[in-house]
Design a protein around this motif. Structure first.
Motif, short mmCIF file in Angstrom:
data_model
loop_
_atom_site.label_atom_id
_atom_site.label_comp_id
_atom_site.label_asym_id
_atom_site.label_seq_id
_atom_site.Cartn_x
_atom_site.Cartn_y
_atom_site.Cartn_z
N GLU A 27 0.39 -1.90 32.65
CA GLU A 27 -0.15 -3.11 33.01
C GLU A 27 0.58 -4.28 32.54
O GLU A 27 0.75 -4.54 31.36
N VAL A 28 1.44 -4.84 33.55
CA VAL A 28 2.39 -5.87 33.10
C VAL A 28 1.67 -7.06 33.10
O VAL A 28 1.33 -7.69 33.95
N LEU A 29 1.96 -7.88 31.99
CA LEU A 29 1.31 -9.22 31.90
C LEU A 29 2.33 -10.13 32.16
O LEU A 29 2.20 -11.39 32.97
N SER A 30 3.65 -10.09 31.96
CA SER A 30 4.50 -11.20 32.04
C SER A 30 6.21 -10.47 31.93
O SER A 30 6.09 -9.24 31.27
N VAL A 31 7.24 -11.19 32.55
CA VAL A 31 8.60 -10.62 32.12
C VAL A 31 9.22 -12.00 32.07
O VAL A 31 8.67 -13.00 32.26
N GLY A 32 10.59 -11.68 31.42
CA GLY A 32 11.21 -12.75 31.16
C GLY A 32 12.69 -12.33 30.69
O GLY A 32 12.92 -11.22 30.69
N VAL A 79 5.51 -6.42 23.33
CA VAL A 79 6.62 -6.77 24.17
C VAL A 79 7.93 -5.79 24.11
O VAL A 79 8.07 -5.45 23.03
N TYR A 80 8.42 -5.35 25.23
CA TYR A 80 9.42 -4.41 25.01
C TYR A 80 10.84 -5.02 25.70
O TYR A 80 10.59 -5.70 26.73
N ARG A 81 11.91 -4.34 25.17
CA ARG A 81 13.14 -4.61 26.08
C ARG A 81 13.12 -3.71 27.31
O ARG A 81 12.46 -2.71 27.41
N LEU A 82 13.83 -4.25 28.48
CA LEU A 82 14.12 -3.56 29.58
C LEU A 82 15.73 -3.22 29.71
O LEU A 82 16.57 -4.17 29.23
N PRO A 83 16.23 -2.23 30.43
CA PRO A 83 17.60 -2.27 30.72
C PRO A 83 18.00 -3.36 31.52
O PRO A 83 17.41 -4.03 32.24
N GLN A 84 19.46 -3.73 31.36
CA GLN A 84 20.05 -4.71 32.11
C GLN A 84 19.67 -4.72 33.76
O GLN A 84 19.78 -5.73 34.18
N ASP A 85 19.61 -3.38 34.14
CA ASP A 85 19.27 -3.22 35.61
C ASP A 85 18.00 -3.79 36.01
O ASP A 85 18.10 -4.20 37.27
N TYR A 86 17.17 -4.44 35.36
CA TYR A 86 16.06 -5.28 35.53
C TYR A 86 16.10 -6.77 35.61
O TYR A 86 15.31 -7.39 36.06
N VAL A 87 17.23 -7.10 35.33
CA VAL A 87 17.49 -8.68 35.35
C VAL A 87 17.22 -9.26 36.85
O VAL A 87 16.73 -10.22 36.89
N ASN A 88 17.75 -8.78 38.08
CA ASN A 88 17.72 -9.11 39.11
C ASN A 88 16.04 -9.21 39.70
O ASN A 88 15.67 -9.87 40.20
N TRP A 89 15.53 -8.10 39.20
CA TRP A 89 13.90 -7.92 39.62
C TRP A 89 13.14 -8.91 38.86
O TRP A 89 12.52 -9.72 39.41
N ILE A 90 13.58 -9.29 37.64
CA ILE A 90 12.92 -10.47 36.77
C ILE A 90 13.17 -11.88 37.56
O ILE A 90 12.39 -12.72 37.88
N ASN A 91 14.41 -11.85 37.99
CA ASN A 91 14.89 -13.45 38.57
C ASN A 91 14.15 -13.36 39.84
O ASN A 91 13.64 -14.49 40.54
#
Length: 132
Positions: free
Chosen positions: A64-69, A88-100
């Motif tokens: 259940e994702v509340l927010s990303v950043g 709050v957790y870290r994500l791999p750098q691969d997720y930067v484009n998804w967040i953007n």
């Protein structure tokens, strides 16, 4: 006790602005973390966050994702809720484009979060996130 700031004061001082309802958080020098809008503790030192558990198989894990950043220096983070706990957790750098992509959609008025999101890893080693 007069010097102690409440959670809202610390949060308001740490938020540098909003883009489409997404908070842009910056580090403050007076403590080691802030509390984000969803109630998650965001450490200024990214290494204090654990990585989100993402299976190494095609079958992902749903959160259940509340927010990303993006934290300072562009580190992707995710705020998830498990029961009553907000973390709050870290994500791999691969997720930067998804967040953007989510941020751009939010600017256009398309709010995709909060939502259930499946995180996984494909057979070629690339990560994925699918909003369910």
């Amino acid at each position: 006790m007069a010097n102690r700031k409440n959670r809202k004061q610390c949060y308001n001082e740490a938020v540098s602005g909003k883009i489409g309802g997404i908070d842009l958080v910056h580090a403050s020098n007076d403590n080691d973390h802030i509390i984000n809008a969803r109630g998650g503790k965001v450490y200024h030192d990214i290494t204090k966050h654990s990585f989100l558990e993402i299976p190494d198989s095609m079958e992902g894990k749903v959160y259940e994702v509340l927010s990303v950043g993006l934290q300072k220096e562009g580190h992707p983070i995710v705020t998830v809720q498990v029961g009553d706990l907000v973390q709050v957790y870290r994500l791999p750098q691969d997720y930067v484009n998804w967040i953007n992509h989510l941020r751009e959609a939010s600017v256009m008025g398309i709010k995709m979060l909060p939502a259930k999101v499946e995180f996984g890893k494909r057979s070629d080693g690339s990560y994925y996130a699918e909003i369910l």
